[in-house]
Design an enzyme around this catalytic site. Structure first.
Site, short mmCIF file in Angstrom:
data_model
loop_
_atom_site.label_atom_id
_atom_site.label_comp_id
_atom_site.label_asym_id
_atom_site.label_seq_id
_atom_site.Cartn_x
_atom_site.Cartn_y
_atom_site.Cartn_z
N HIS A 53 6.58 1.92 -2.56
CA HIS A 53 6.02 0.64 -3.01
C HIS A 53 6.78 -0.48 -2.31
O HIS A 53 7.95 -0.31 -1.91
CB HIS A 53 6.18 0.48 -4.52
N GLU A 55 8.27 -3.11 -3.38
CA GLU A 55 9.54 -3.47 -4.01
C GLU A 55 10.64 -2.46 -3.65
O GLU A 55 11.76 -2.84 -3.33
CB GLU A 55 9.41 -3.52 -5.54
N CYS A 83 5.48 -1.97 -11.26
CA CYS A 83 5.24 -0.80 -12.10
C CYS A 83 6.56 -0.39 -12.76
O CYS A 83 7.62 -0.91 -12.41
CB CYS A 83 4.66 0.33 -11.25
N CYS A 86 9.31 0.63 -10.20
CA CYS A 86 9.88 -0.50 -9.48
C CYS A 86 10.74 -1.37 -10.39
O CYS A 86 11.80 -1.86 -9.99
CB CYS A 86 8.79 -1.32 -8.82
#
Length: 149
Positions: A53, A55, A83, A86
């Site tokens: 992801h 992040e 999410c 993260c």
């Protein structure tokens, strides 16, 4: 230090992710001194890695850059509510402030769903500022998914 929004750069990363066929989420991580430490967009498909992801990638790059697993005083700009995975990484990295754009009622882990920072087990809670360029972030996501149908 003068405040500067890094959401335009995060949105540019999200648009680049969409061009690669990735869900358009972008992140920019800024050090305590205002230096941009990392910029990233989602790369889960490209890397065949469900943890890639925006992040997570930005945190990995920034930690490698400073030579530490912690980023005290850092600020993270991301186009979508992180999410739970993260959010946990943001806490583990001791990021001071999280700025994000669009809410994610389905998969979010900050204001929705797991609410990672609200758990008693969460050892570090960043300051959270949401709604930054939320409409543009939301529109990017909606157009991406509309075009894939």
């Amino acid at each position: 230090m003068v405040f500067a929004s890094h959401m335009p750069a995060a949105l540019a990363e999200a648009r680049a992710a969409a061009r690669r066929g990735e869900v358009p989420v972008g992140a920019v991580l800024v050090g305590a001194d205002g230096t941009v430490l990392a910029r990233a967009g989602n790369r889960t498909r490209e890397l065949s890695d469900p943890t890639a992801h925006a992040e997570i990638l930005a945190i990995r790059i920034a930690c490698a850059t400073v030579g530490s697993e912690r980023l005290p005083g850092a600020r993270l700009w991301v186009t979508l509510e992180p999410c739970p995975m993260c959010a946990a990484a943001i806490s583990a990295a001791r990021i001071e402030t999280l700025y994000y754009g669009a809410d994610d009622p389905r998969m979010g882990g900050v204001r929705h769903g797991a609410r990672v920072f609200d758990h008693p087990q969460c050892h570090h809670r960043p300051e959270i500022i949401d709604g930054i360029s939320a409409e543009e972030s939301r529109r990017l996501l909606q157009e991406f998914f509309r075009n894939r149908r």
